[in-house]
Design a protein around this motif. Structure first.
Motif, mmCIF file in Angstrom:
data_model
loop_
_atom_site.group_PDB
_atom_site.id
_atom_site.type_symbol
_atom_site.label_atom_id
_atom_site.label_comp_id
_atom_site.label_asym_id
_atom_site.label_seq_id
_atom_site.Cartn_x
_atom_site.Cartn_y
_atom_site.Cartn_z
ATOM 1 N N PRO A 129 21.054 -14.332 56.170
ATOM 2 C CA PRO A 129 20.126 -15.333 56.719
ATOM 3 C C PRO A 129 18.710 -14.777 56.823
ATOM 4 C CG PRO A 129 22.162 -15.253 58.004
ATOM 5 C CD PRO A 129 22.216 -14.097 57.051
ATOM 6 N N ASP A 130 17.710 -15.639 56.626
ATOM 7 C CA ASP A 130 16.314 -15.213 56.711
ATOM 8 C C ASP A 130 16.029 -14.585 58.069
ATOM 9 O OD1 ASP A 130 15.880 -16.142 54.190
ATOM 10 O OD2 ASP A 130 14.973 -18.037 54.814
ATOM 11 N N GLY A 131 15.382 -13.424 58.032
ATOM 12 C CA GLY A 131 14.974 -12.783 59.280
ATOM 13 C C GLY A 131 16.118 -12.328 60.152
ATOM 14 N N GLU A 132 17.297 -12.098 59.573
ATOM 15 C CA GLU A 132 18.452 -11.688 60.377
ATOM 16 C C GLU A 132 18.176 -10.350 61.054
ATOM 17 O OE1 GLU A 132 23.284 -11.282 59.944
ATOM 18 O OE2 GLU A 132 22.018 -10.947 58.182
ATOM 19 N N ALA A 133 18.486 -10.257 62.330
ATOM 20 C CA ALA A 133 18.272 -9.031 63.091
ATOM 21 C C ALA A 133 19.474 -8.105 62.959
ATOM 22 C CB ALA A 133 18.030 -9.357 64.564
ATOM 23 N N GLY A 134 19.200 -6.826 62.989
ATOM 24 C CA GLY A 134 20.282 -5.851 62.898
ATOM 25 C C GLY A 134 19.750 -4.442 63.005
ATOM 26 N N ILE A 135 20.523 -3.511 62.502
ATOM 27 C CA ILE A 135 20.194 -2.088 62.570
ATOM 28 C C ILE A 135 20.103 -1.526 61.162
ATOM 29 C CG2 ILE A 135 20.979 0.182 63.342
ATOM 30 C CD1 ILE A 135 22.504 -1.234 65.588
ATOM 31 N N ALA A 136 19.023 -0.817 60.886
ATOM 32 C CA ALA A 136 18.909 -0.056 59.639
ATOM 33 C C ALA A 136 19.410 1.348 59.906
ATOM 34 C CB ALA A 136 17.464 -0.023 59.153
ATOM 35 N N LEU A 137 20.261 1.845 59.027
ATOM 36 C CA LEU A 137 20.849 3.172 59.187
ATOM 37 C C LEU A 137 20.530 4.013 57.966
ATOM 38 C CD1 LEU A 137 22.706 5.188 60.673
ATOM 39 C CD2 LEU A 137 24.622 4.169 59.412
ATOM 40 N N LEU A 138 19.761 5.092 58.173
ATOM 41 C CA LEU A 138 19.469 6.056 57.121
ATOM 42 C C LEU A 138 20.318 7.292 57.372
ATOM 43 C CD1 LEU A 138 16.974 4.122 57.166
ATOM 44 C CD2 LEU A 138 15.636 6.020 56.272
ATOM 45 N N PHE A 139 20.816 7.879 56.300
ATOM 46 C CA PHE A 139 21.767 8.981 56.405
ATOM 47 C C PHE A 139 21.168 10.213 55.739
ATOM 48 C CE2 PHE A 139 26.094 10.668 54.751
ATOM 49 C CZ PHE A 139 26.198 11.528 55.837
ATOM 50 N N LEU A 140 21.049 11.298 56.501
ATOM 51 C CA LEU A 140 20.571 12.568 55.976
ATOM 52 C C LEU A 140 21.683 13.592 56.110
ATOM 53 C CD1 LEU A 140 18.048 11.273 57.936
ATOM 54 C CD2 LEU A 140 16.827 12.934 56.540
ATOM 55 N N PHE A 141 21.798 14.450 55.112
ATOM 56 C CA PHE A 141 22.862 15.443 55.172
ATOM 57 C C PHE A 141 22.385 16.747 54.582
ATOM 58 C CE2 PHE A 141 23.466 12.451 51.690
ATOM 59 C CZ PHE A 141 23.498 13.268 50.562
ATOM 60 N N GLY A 142 22.976 17.821 55.046
ATOM 61 C CA GLY A 142 22.582 19.149 54.598
ATOM 62 C C GLY A 142 23.765 19.970 54.144
ATOM 63 N N GLU A 143 23.655 20.539 52.948
ATOM 64 C CA GLU A 143 24.667 21.490 52.497
ATOM 65 C C GLU A 143 24.598 22.765 53.332
ATOM 66 O OE1 GLU A 143 27.072 21.168 50.495
ATOM 67 O OE2 GLU A 143 26.605 19.298 49.457
ATOM 68 N N ASP A 144 23.406 23.097 53.757
ATOM 69 C CA ASP A 144 23.218 24.114 54.781
ATOM 70 C C ASP A 144 22.166 23.562 55.723
ATOM 71 O OD1 ASP A 144 20.496 24.909 53.981
ATOM 72 O OD2 ASP A 144 21.458 25.838 52.254
ATOM 73 N N GLU A 145 21.896 24.239 56.798
ATOM 74 C CA GLU A 145 21.023 23.667 57.819
ATOM 75 C C GLU A 145 19.548 23.764 57.469
ATOM 76 O OE1 GLU A 145 21.974 24.914 61.730
ATOM 77 O OE2 GLU A 145 24.076 24.310 61.583
ATOM 78 N N ARG A 146 19.201 24.366 56.321
ATOM 79 C CA ARG A 146 17.803 24.463 55.928
ATOM 80 C C ARG A 146 17.426 23.470 54.842
ATOM 81 N NH1 ARG A 146 17.449 30.733 54.608
ATOM 82 N NH2 ARG A 146 19.459 30.151 53.688
ATOM 83 N N MET A 147 18.379 23.051 54.019
ATOM 84 C CA MET A 147 18.109 22.154 52.905
ATOM 85 C C MET A 147 18.790 20.811 53.164
ATOM 86 S SD MET A 147 16.508 21.762 50.076
ATOM 87 C CE MET A 147 16.127 23.446 49.549
ATOM 88 N N TRP A 148 17.972 19.779 53.406
ATOM 89 C CA TRP A 148 18.489 18.456 53.740
ATOM 90 C C TRP A 148 18.115 17.453 52.666
ATOM 91 C CZ3 TRP A 148 21.152 16.890 58.252
ATOM 92 C CH2 TRP A 148 21.406 17.928 59.153
ATOM 93 N N MET A 149 18.947 16.446 52.508
ATOM 94 C CA MET A 149 18.711 15.374 51.538
ATOM 95 C C MET A 149 18.772 14.039 52.257
ATOM 96 S SD MET A 149 21.004 14.335 48.203
ATOM 97 C CE MET A 149 20.749 12.761 47.380
ATOM 98 N N LEU A 150 17.838 13.167 51.925
ATOM 99 C CA LEU A 150 17.879 11.793 52.416
ATOM 100 C C LEU A 150 18.658 10.967 51.405
ATOM 101 C CD1 LEU A 150 16.972 9.404 54.239
ATOM 102 C CD2 LEU A 150 14.880 9.301 52.863
ATOM 103 N N ASN A 151 19.745 10.355 51.841
ATOM 104 C CA ASN A 151 20.519 9.502 50.951
ATOM 105 C C ASN A 151 19.597 8.410 50.401
ATOM 106 O OD1 ASN A 151 22.361 7.591 49.800
ATOM 107 N ND2 ASN A 151 23.963 8.299 51.188
ATOM 108 N N PRO A 152 19.536 8.222 49.074
ATOM 109 C CA PRO A 152 18.641 7.199 48.534
ATOM 110 C C PRO A 152 19.069 5.777 48.878
ATOM 111 C CG PRO A 152 19.973 8.153 46.787
ATOM 112 C CD PRO A 152 20.214 8.990 48.006
ATOM 113 N N TYR A 153 20.269 5.634 49.415
ATOM 114 C CA TYR A 153 20.726 4.331 49.875
ATOM 115 C C TYR A 153 20.865 4.334 51.386
ATOM 116 C CZ TYR A 153 21.882 3.369 45.011
ATOM 117 O OH TYR A 153 21.810 3.183 43.659
ATOM 118 N N ALA A 154 20.636 3.189 52.002
ATOM 119 C CA ALA A 154 20.760 3.032 53.446
ATOM 120 C C ALA A 154 21.632 1.812 53.729
ATOM 121 C CB ALA A 154 19.384 2.888 54.092
#
Length: 321
Positions: A129-154
């Motif tokens: 529906p037009d203008g539907e309210a909700g939550i956007a969820l972005l997912f970031l993950f790290g193979e180690d704690e120094r190198m992180w990737m932003l998932n290109p999909y949300a």
């Protein structure tokens, strides 16, 4: 006994993304994705940060407590940090990364279509529906704690939670959802890579299912009137964080978690265990429970609370008070 450990994933992820932006400047194939990444950094740094149990699931209740309630966040922007459950097991390493950070904020489909105008997104949002309210969820993950990737999909999760039967299946989890693309250049570039291709990006969409489920269990817990927000770790003073940054270290953010107050007299079974002469038994811990739907509002009921209720952090990372 499981405890929640503040891992400062938000600061680590933001720092890693900032380094990525610095490495991929003008003329790079991924240049058009940089505004979305910068926006993600700003949202992480302005968010309220939470730690949840390893595995990401706050309540093991199959979202039953969310029926009849809207999926809402306690703050405009939040992050949830957690480590993958039992990542040390060999079979787990093929299906999970060790470090996870969820970034969530309340929005509408119109706002998302304007913020992420990738060619497939308007088509996806047009199904809602037009203008539907909700939550956007972005997912970031790290193979180690120094190198992180932003998932290109949300993921877009509608605010109105109608019924379990209407949830669609994604990643093996029952979840009402709408995936959309936040880094189109990354997707287009990756699809040309024979070592990745469509299966790789399909897997990135699949992992949004468990991530969305983790967020919704957090929202479900907040519908319980005996669940509140507490501080797991205070932020370092500004002068300390400034000194850390000058020394090449990351700032220490405040980390919050969920607390559960266990009242007596509401069908909750409490067992005290302690030796003779002790003022209190061992630290309290939670065994499997459920959400009880009462006229006065949801309440989390433990099947058993073992130990003194003032005993500190408990299994699944709740605090009993």
């Amino acid at each position: 006994m499981k405890t929640i450990t503040p891992r400062n994933y938000a600061a680590k992820a933001a720092n890693s993304l900032r380094a990525f932006v610095e490495r991929h400047g003008a003329g790079n194939d991924l240049e058009s994705d940089l505004p979305a990444i910068r926006s993600t950094i700003d949202m992480i740094e302005g968010a309220t940060h939470f730690a949840v149990p390893d595995g990401g699931v706050t309540l093991e209740n199959d979202l039953r407590g969310l029926e009849g309630h809207e999926a809402r966040l306690p703050y405009p922007y939040i992050t949830l940090e957690f480590r993958s459950q039992d990542y040390s097991a060999p079979e787990a390493k093929s299906r999970a990364v060790p470090s996870n950070l969820l970034l969530a904020y309340e929005t509408t489909t119109d706002e998302l279509a304007a913020r992420y105008p990738y060619r497939t997104n308007p088509e996806r949002f047009a199904k809602r529906p037009d203008g539907e309210a909700g939550i956007a969820l972005l997912f970031l993950f790290g193979e180690d704690e120094r190198m992180w990737m932003l998932n290109p999909y949300a993921l877009f999760i509608p605010r109105t939670w109608e019924s379990i039967a209407q949830r669609q299946q994604v990643g093996g989890w029952a979840l009402k959802y709408l995936p959309f693309c936040v880094q189109p250049a990354t997707v287009e570039y990756g699809l040309k890579d024979p070592s990745r291709g469509e299966p790789f990006f399909e897997s990135l969409i699949e992992v949004l299912g468990p991530a969305g489920y983790a967020l919704l269990t957090f929202c479900e817990a907040l519908t319980c009137r005996n669940v509140s927000i507490g501080t797991l770790r205070e932020a370092a003073p500004q002068q300390v964080n400034s000194r850390r940054e000058r020394n090449g270290k990351l700032p220490l953010y405040e980390i919050k978690t969920l607390m559960i107050e266990v009242p007596t007299g509401e069908g909750i079974e409490v067992e005290r265990k302690g030796t003779s002469g002790e003022r209190s038994g061992p630290r309290a811990h939670l065994r499997r429970g459920h959400v009880r739907r009462l006229a006065s509002g949801n309440i989390w009921i433990n099947s058993m609370i073992v130990g003194a209720k003032n005993g500190g952090w408990i299994e699944k990372g709740y605090n009993v008070k």
